[in-house]
Scaffold this motif. Structure first.
Motif, PDB file in Angstrom:
ATOM      1  N   LYS A  86       0.764  -0.996  -0.085  1.00  0.00           N
ATOM      2  CA  LYS A  86      -0.008   0.092   0.152  1.00  0.00           C
ATOM      3  C   LYS A  86       0.733   1.437  -0.059  1.00  0.00           C
ATOM      4  N   ALA A  87       0.754   2.247  -0.907  1.00  0.00           N
ATOM      5  CA  ALA A  87       1.401   3.377  -1.150  1.00  0.00           C
ATOM      6  C   ALA A  87       1.149   4.472   0.140  1.00  0.00           C
ATOM      7  N   PRO A  88       1.733   5.406   0.329  1.00  0.00           N
ATOM      8  CA  PRO A  88       1.351   6.145   1.568  1.00  0.00           C
ATOM      9  C   PRO A  88       0.329   6.744   1.316  1.00  0.00           C
ATOM     10  N   TYR A  89      -0.129   7.213   0.195  1.00  0.00           N
ATOM     11  CA  TYR A  89      -1.575   7.884   0.030  1.00  0.00           C
ATOM     12  C   TYR A  89      -2.683   7.032   0.302  1.00  0.00           C
ATOM     13  N   GLU A  90      -2.497   5.913   0.431  1.00  0.00           N
ATOM     14  CA  GLU A  90      -3.513   4.772   0.603  1.00  0.00           C
ATOM     15  C   GLU A  90      -3.788   4.393   1.914  1.00  0.00           C
ATOM     16  N   ARG A  91      -2.873   5.193   2.820  1.00  0.00           N
ATOM     17  CA  ARG A  91      -2.953   4.709   4.443  1.00  0.00           C
ATOM     18  C   ARG A  91      -3.467   6.052   5.112  1.00  0.00           C
ATOM     19  N   ASN A  92      -4.438   5.917   5.948  1.00  0.00           N
ATOM     20  CA  ASN A  92      -4.966   6.928   6.521  1.00  0.00           C
ATOM     21  C   ASN A  92      -4.186   7.553   7.805  1.00  0.00           C
ATOM     22  N   VAL A  93      -2.919   7.889   7.425  1.00  0.00           N
ATOM     23  CA  VAL A  93      -1.804   8.640   8.105  1.00  0.00           C
ATOM     24  C   VAL A  93      -1.216   9.555   7.564  1.00  0.00           C
ATOM     25  N   ASN A  94      -0.796  10.795   8.326  1.00  0.00           N
ATOM     26  CA  ASN A  94      -0.168  11.936   7.823  1.00  0.00           C
ATOM     27  C   ASN A  94       1.037  11.826   8.576  1.00  0.00           C
ATOM     28  N   THR A  95       2.262  12.415   7.846  1.00  0.00           N
ATOM     29  CA  THR A  95       3.451  12.583   8.731  1.00  0.00           C
ATOM     30  C   THR A  95       3.741  14.240   8.765  1.00  0.00           C
ATOM     31  N   VAL A  96       4.374  14.715   9.901  1.00  0.00           N
ATOM     32  CA  VAL A  96       5.165  15.907  10.043  1.00  0.00           C
ATOM     33  C   VAL A  96       6.384  15.549  10.481  1.00  0.00           C
ATOM     34  N   PHE A  97       7.284  16.104   9.262  1.00  0.00           N
ATOM     35  CA  PHE A  97       8.744  16.051   9.395  1.00  0.00           C
ATOM     36  C   PHE A  97       9.342  17.212  10.295  1.00  0.00           C
ATOM     37  N   GLN A  98      10.820  16.803  10.800  1.00  0.00           N
ATOM     38  CA  GLN A  98      11.515  17.700  11.564  1.00  0.00           C
ATOM     39  C   GLN A  98      11.527  19.240  11.019  1.00  0.00           C
ATOM     40  N   ASN A  99      11.746  19.156   9.776  1.00  0.00           N
ATOM     41  CA  ASN A  99      12.183  20.462   8.963  1.00  0.00           C
ATOM     42  C   ASN A  99      10.950  20.902   8.323  1.00  0.00           C
ATOM     43  N   PRO A 168      -6.476  12.985   9.277  1.00  0.00           N
ATOM     44  CA  PRO A 168      -5.827  11.497   9.356  1.00  0.00           C
ATOM     45  C   PRO A 168      -6.325  10.788  10.712  1.00  0.00           C
ATOM     46  N   LYS A 169      -6.265   9.695  10.601  1.00  0.00           N
ATOM     47  CA  LYS A 169      -6.789   8.812  12.002  1.00  0.00           C
ATOM     48  C   LYS A 169      -5.262   8.842  12.708  1.00  0.00           C
ATOM     49  N   VAL A 170      -4.449   8.813  12.099  1.00  0.00           N
ATOM     50  CA  VAL A 170      -3.009   8.767  12.703  1.00  0.00           C
ATOM     51  C   VAL A 170      -2.080   9.634  12.232  1.00  0.00           C
ATOM     52  N   LEU A 171      -1.377  10.635  13.299  1.00  0.00           N
ATOM     53  CA  LEU A 171      -0.516  11.504  12.775  1.00  0.00           C
ATOM     54  C   LEU A 171       0.889  11.205  13.289  1.00  0.00           C
ATOM     55  N   LEU A 172       1.649  11.112  12.360  1.00  0.00           N
ATOM     56  CA  LEU A 172       3.054  10.570  12.586  1.00  0.00           C
ATOM     57  C   LEU A 172       4.101  11.858  12.807  1.00  0.00           C
ATOM     58  N   LEU A 173       4.652  12.072  13.874  1.00  0.00           N
ATOM     59  CA  LEU A 173       5.606  13.071  13.816  1.00  0.00           C
ATOM     60  C   LEU A 173       6.960  12.818  14.262  1.00  0.00           C
ATOM     61  N   ASP A 174       7.677  13.232  13.287  1.00  0.00           N
ATOM     62  CA  ASP A 174       9.346  12.958  13.416  1.00  0.00           C
ATOM     63  C   ASP A 174       9.910  14.222  14.129  1.00  0.00           C
ATOM     64  N   GLU A 175      10.097  14.091  15.416  1.00  0.00           N
ATOM     65  CA  GLU A 175      11.108  15.056  16.086  1.00  0.00           C
ATOM     66  C   GLU A 175      10.410  16.597  15.494  1.00  0.00           C
ATOM     67  N   PRO A 176       9.299  16.706  15.697  1.00  0.00           N
ATOM     68  CA  PRO A 176       8.674  18.104  15.208  1.00  0.00           C
ATOM     69  C   PRO A 176       9.026  19.236  16.014  1.00  0.00           C
ATOM     70  N   LEU A 177       9.564  19.025  17.027  1.00  0.00           N
ATOM     71  CA  LEU A 177       9.961  20.302  17.774  1.00  0.00           C
ATOM     72  C   LEU A 177      11.409  20.493  17.814  1.00  0.00           C
ATOM     73  N   GLY A 178      12.179  19.476  17.075  1.00  0.00           N
ATOM     74  CA  GLY A 178      13.392  19.321  17.191  1.00  0.00           C
ATOM     75  C   GLY A 178      14.374  20.664  17.030  1.00  0.00           C
ATOM     76  N   ALA A 179      13.993  21.460  16.035  1.00  0.00           N
ATOM     77  CA  ALA A 179      14.322  22.837  15.261  1.00  0.00           C
ATOM     78  C   ALA A 179      14.323  23.984  16.359  1.00  0.00           C
ATOM     79  N   LEU A 180      13.301  23.718  17.544  1.00  0.00           N
ATOM     80  CA  LEU A 180      12.751  24.915  18.323  1.00  0.00           C
ATOM     81  C   LEU A 180      13.813  25.174  19.435  1.00  0.00           C
ATOM     82  N   ASP A 181      13.675  26.455  19.875  1.00  0.00           N
ATOM     83  CA  ASP A 181      14.552  26.711  21.198  1.00  0.00           C
ATOM     84  C   ASP A 181      13.700  26.179  22.346  1.00  0.00           C
ATOM     85  N   LEU A 182      14.245  25.774  23.628  1.00  0.00           N
ATOM     86  CA  LEU A 182      14.058  25.022  24.683  1.00  0.00           C
ATOM     87  C   LEU A 182      12.373  25.672  24.963  1.00  0.00           C
TER      88      LEU A 182
END
Ligand SMILES: Nc1ncnc2c1ncn2[C@@H]1O[C@H](COP(=O)(O)OP(=O)(O)OP(=O)(O)O)[C@@H](O)[C@H]1O
Ligand SMILES: [Mg+2]
Length: 388
Positions: A86-99, A168-182
């Motif tokens: 199944k391709a990404p668009y066929e899945r009920n998930v969305n991704t937020v990347f670090q950058n 989306p039913k599921v949100l995937l977040l890959d270090e979404p806050l990594g670039a932010l200050d403390l």
């Protein structure tokens, strides 16, 4: 590692259905095994965090769930359906990347609307949904701005809005806050957690920041070199780590190798290179090598011997850490133990000999294959009753 069945309810009290399941998933890139026999269930509405050091396979796991990578073996199910092929668009998930990856030449509005335009949603509906998203991430009135006119935190909120607008039913977040200050990071942590709970969306969140994982997650999955070592609620990960790696990765701890050599009432007697202790060890058997993990806040010291313990050390340092004092105690083995205490606790002086102890149930035991101490005992180099 055994997967615990108990998952905290995501709010309602009842146990929610499983939405994502990894069954014995492995992933290799050429000869390198990056994810090994991973078994994990994520429930609807859950905030699950993948936590582990750099290179342990977090992003790869997320990319497999998203459909950007295929498992080398094993099965990945979303809502009970096998995702093989199944391709990404066929899945009920969305991704937020670090950058954030916003389109720089598009306004905030158009960035958020992008997925809906692709799906040929009507202009009226797009306007309504984008406005709703802007309100949700507290960026009302920012629709006409360009990404370059936003702060890091605002950009990240646009990225999140852009993913959420697709429902989306599921949100995937890959270090979404990594670039932010403390400061911004802390603020966004609270906002994200709040957003997740109010929308009831399942979040799979990647971070290598253990504090972030502890504060945000319903459950934490700790990974080490491609292996899922433990998946559990934050308090149990902290208080009952199943391995030395987990104990050391989450918070600070003192790890001491020990050999369980005698029964003492409802406890076991442990011989360590640095002395002896009586410990509460349910589920452990005699003649086993273990790691003892004692958190600095659970370590105590006395100027006089303590029944059940024979561990002595020298006070080497007192460090003021805000409202607590961290004391470093050197054992005869050279190992430095860390002890946290309140400032009004009378302090032993530097260079003073102290007896180290802890409440019997405050040492967490972990199985070990480490046989260094065992070999010392067996070879007679360390007597079982040897005094310090
Ligand atoms: N496409 C690829 N080809 C070859 N090796 C890869 C590929 N993608 C990832 N790897 C390797 O797989 C391992 C795990 O990478 P991954 O990106 O999943 O780690 P991570 O836990 O997300 O780390 P970080 O915290 O640094 O982002 C690393 O050793 C990485 O070099
Ligand atoms: Mg990564």
């Amino acid at each position: 590692m055994e997967e615990k069945k108990e998952v905290p309810p995501a709010g309602g009290g009842e146990e929610r259905p499983v939405i994502i399941e990894l069954k014995d998933v492995c992933k290799s890139f050429e000869d390198t095994r990056v994810v090994r026999h991973m078994n994990l269930q994520v429930r609807e509405g859950e905030f699950l965090t993948l936590l582990g050091p750099s290179g342990c396979g977090k992003t790869t796991t997320l990319r497999m769930i998203a459909g950007f990578e295929q498992p080398t073996s094993g099965q990945l199910l979303i809502e009970g359906q096998d995702m093989k092929g199944k391709a990404p668009y066929e899945r009920n998930v969305n991704t937020v990347f670090q950058n954030y990856a916003l389109f720089p030449h598009m306004t905030v509005f158009d960035n958020i609307a992008f997925g809906l335009v692709e799906k040929k949603v009507s202009k009226k509906e797009i306007r309504a949904r984008v406005e709703e998203m802007l309100r949700l991430v507290q960026l009302q009135g920012f629709g006409d701005r360009m990404p370059s006119q936003l702060s890091g935190g605002q950009k990240q909120r646009v990225a999140i809005a852009r993913a959420l607008v697709n429902n989306p039913k599921v949100l995937l977040l890959d270090e979404p806050l990594g670039a932010l200050d403390l400061k911004l990071r802390k603020q966004m942590q609270t906002e994200l957690k709040h957003l997740q709970k109010s929308l009831g969306i399942t979040f799979i969140y990647v971070t290598h920041d253990q504090e972030e994982a502890l504060t945000m997650s319903d459950r934490i999955a700790v990974m080490n070199e491609g292996v899922l070592e433990q998946a559990d609620i934050p308090s149990r990960i902290y208080e009952h780590p199943v391995s030395k790696f987990v104990a050391e990765f989450i918070g600070e701890t003192n790890i001491i190798e020990a050999y369980l050599d005698a029964v003492d009432g409802d406890c076991l007697h442990a011989t360590m290179e640095c002395g002896h202790a009586t410990i509460y060890a349910p589920g452990f058997v005699l003649e086993e090598m273990v790691y003892l993990s004692v958190r600095p806040e659970n370590l105590k010291c006395s100027l006089t011997p303590v029944p059940g313990f024979a561990v002595r050390g020298i006070v080497r340092e007192h460090i003021y850490v805000g409202n607590l004092i961290k004391t470093i105690i050197e054992l005869p083995t050279g190992q430095m133990l860390r002890m946290l205490s309140l400032p009004f606790t009378p302090l032993a002086q530097l260079g003073q000999l102290v007896y180290v102890y802890w409440d019997k149930d405050k040492a967490v035991l972990m199985h070990t294959k480490e046989e260094k101490l065992y070999n010392l005992i067996e070879s007679g180099m360390l007597g079982k009753e040897e005094a310090l």
